[in-house]
Design an enzyme around this catalytic site. Structure first.
Site, PDB file in Angstrom:
ATOM      1  N   TYR A 147      37.526  48.815  48.323  1.00 41.06           N
ATOM      2  CA  TYR A 147      37.311  47.855  47.237  1.00 41.06           C
ATOM      3  C   TYR A 147      36.197  46.883  47.596  1.00 41.06           C
ATOM      4  O   TYR A 147      35.276  46.634  46.809  1.00 41.06           O
ATOM      5  CB  TYR A 147      38.614  47.109  46.958  1.00 41.06           C
ATOM      6  CG  TYR A 147      38.536  46.060  45.876  1.00 41.06           C
ATOM      7  CD1 TYR A 147      38.687  46.408  44.536  1.00 41.06           C
ATOM      8  CD2 TYR A 147      38.348  44.708  46.182  1.00 41.06           C
ATOM      9  CE1 TYR A 147      38.633  45.450  43.533  1.00 41.06           C
ATOM     10  CE2 TYR A 147      38.287  43.743  45.194  1.00 41.06           C
ATOM     11  CZ  TYR A 147      38.435  44.121  43.875  1.00 41.06           C
ATOM     12  OH  TYR A 147      38.379  43.161  42.879  1.00 41.06           O
ATOM     13  N   SER A 160      33.130  40.089  43.538  1.00 44.66           N
ATOM     14  CA  SER A 160      34.311  39.545  44.206  1.00 44.66           C
ATOM     15  C   SER A 160      33.904  38.865  45.504  1.00 44.66           C
ATOM     16  O   SER A 160      32.914  39.256  46.146  1.00 44.66           O
ATOM     17  CB  SER A 160      35.316  40.660  44.510  1.00 44.66           C
ATOM     18  OG  SER A 160      36.353  40.207  45.365  1.00 44.66           O
TER      19      SER A 160
END
Length: 300
Positions: free
Chosen positions: A204, A191
């Site tokens: 995250y 990501s």
């Protein structure tokens, strides 16, 4: 002078949905069947050319979002596909199964949780039993939960995020490499948050950074075995993950801040996974993190 014939515009090349979308929020893990507008995964302009003929893939988080689109394009390129998903995502998984079968390939549904290392062993064994081989592992399952402050980050959330996003990747890879022949490949989903951070996605982002480092480390570890390891690191993509995380009003503006002013669609991300899975395209590439960011150029 003769008139120039105008080319028709297909769904893939046509204008993609832009925010603001309908304000919406779902209880986790989120179902693609309830997202509005529906994420695009069919990639109607993508023509398969047999790049993955005779291969078998296992995709975690394959029921929806990026995982579903990857499953469809892998099948279009000739691969049989097994998908791992949570039991509550059964309906979405069956849609993915139908899409893979429509491409003329077999699809194995494996409900379970990648946080459980023994389940990961079972999933790999089931894939090899069904297809006779495992050539491609796509680690894609993810858990994401925004928090405004680190003081709000509970032990329970921290445990779930790390066990899903990085422990699960390691568990699956550990189980898979025992069964993978030379020429196989592992593709991890990273990501932009793992490269640039995110103030409200502390845990995250940390796991995504770990995935990037894991990719490079595992690539070094497996290169002598002839197994390549790479990572696709997207920016904002229109999937149930975000609708089930953000408040409804923020979900409605997902992706609005990137230069293209919209989130990517899963069908726009999936070809990158085909690229890494295909030895025709990427036989000399391992340990790379490929960003897909809608016009951002500052990552990394």
């Amino acid at each position: 002078m003769p008139k120039t014939k105008r080319r028709s515009t297909s769904r893939t090349t046509a204008r993609k949905p832009k925010p603001p979308f309908k304000a919406q929020h779902q209880r986790k893990p989120g179902l693609e069947s309830k997202v509005d507008p529906q994420p695009r995964f069919e990639a109607p302009d993508y023509k398969g050319s047999g790049k993955l003929d005779g291969r078998a893939a296992l995709i975690t988080g394959g029921d929806s979002g990026i995982g579903r689109a990857v499953a469809v394009l892998f099948a279009r390129e000739g691969a049989d596909v097994a998908i791992v998903y949570l039991p509550e995502e059964q309906g979405d998984a069956e849609v993915t199964e139908g899409a893979v079968v429509a491409e003329g390939r077999r699809c194995l549904l494996i409900p379970g949780d990648v946080r459980d290392s023994s389940f990961c062993d079972v999933a790999v064994a089931a894939t090899v039993k069904m297809f006779g081989v495992l050539d491609i592992l796509v680690n894609n399952a993810a858990f994401q939960q925004h928090q405004e402050s680190i003081e709000n980050l509970t032990d329970e959330q921290l445990d779930r995020t790390f066990r899903t996003n990085i422990f699960g990747y390691i568990y699956m890879a550990r189980a898979a490499v025992k069964r993978m022949p030379r020429g196989s490949t592992i593709i991890n989903t990273g990501s932009i948050t793992g490269l640039e951070g995110s103030g409200q996605l502390l845990d995250y982002s940390a796991t995504k950074g770990a995935i990037h480092a894991f990719t490079k480390s595992l690539a070094q570890n497996l290169v002598k075995k002839g197994i390549r390891v790479n990572c696709v690191a997207p920016g904002p993509i229109w999937t149930p993950l975000n609708v089930a995380d953000k408040p409804a009003t923020k979900a409605a503006r997902h992706g609005a801040d990137v230069p293209m002013k919209r989130p990517g669609q899963p069908e726009e991300v999936a070809p990158a996974y085909v690229f890494f899975a295909s030895p025709v395209d990427s036989s000399y590439i391992t340990g790379e993190v490929l960003t897909l960011l809608g016009g951002e150029t500052t990552a990394g």
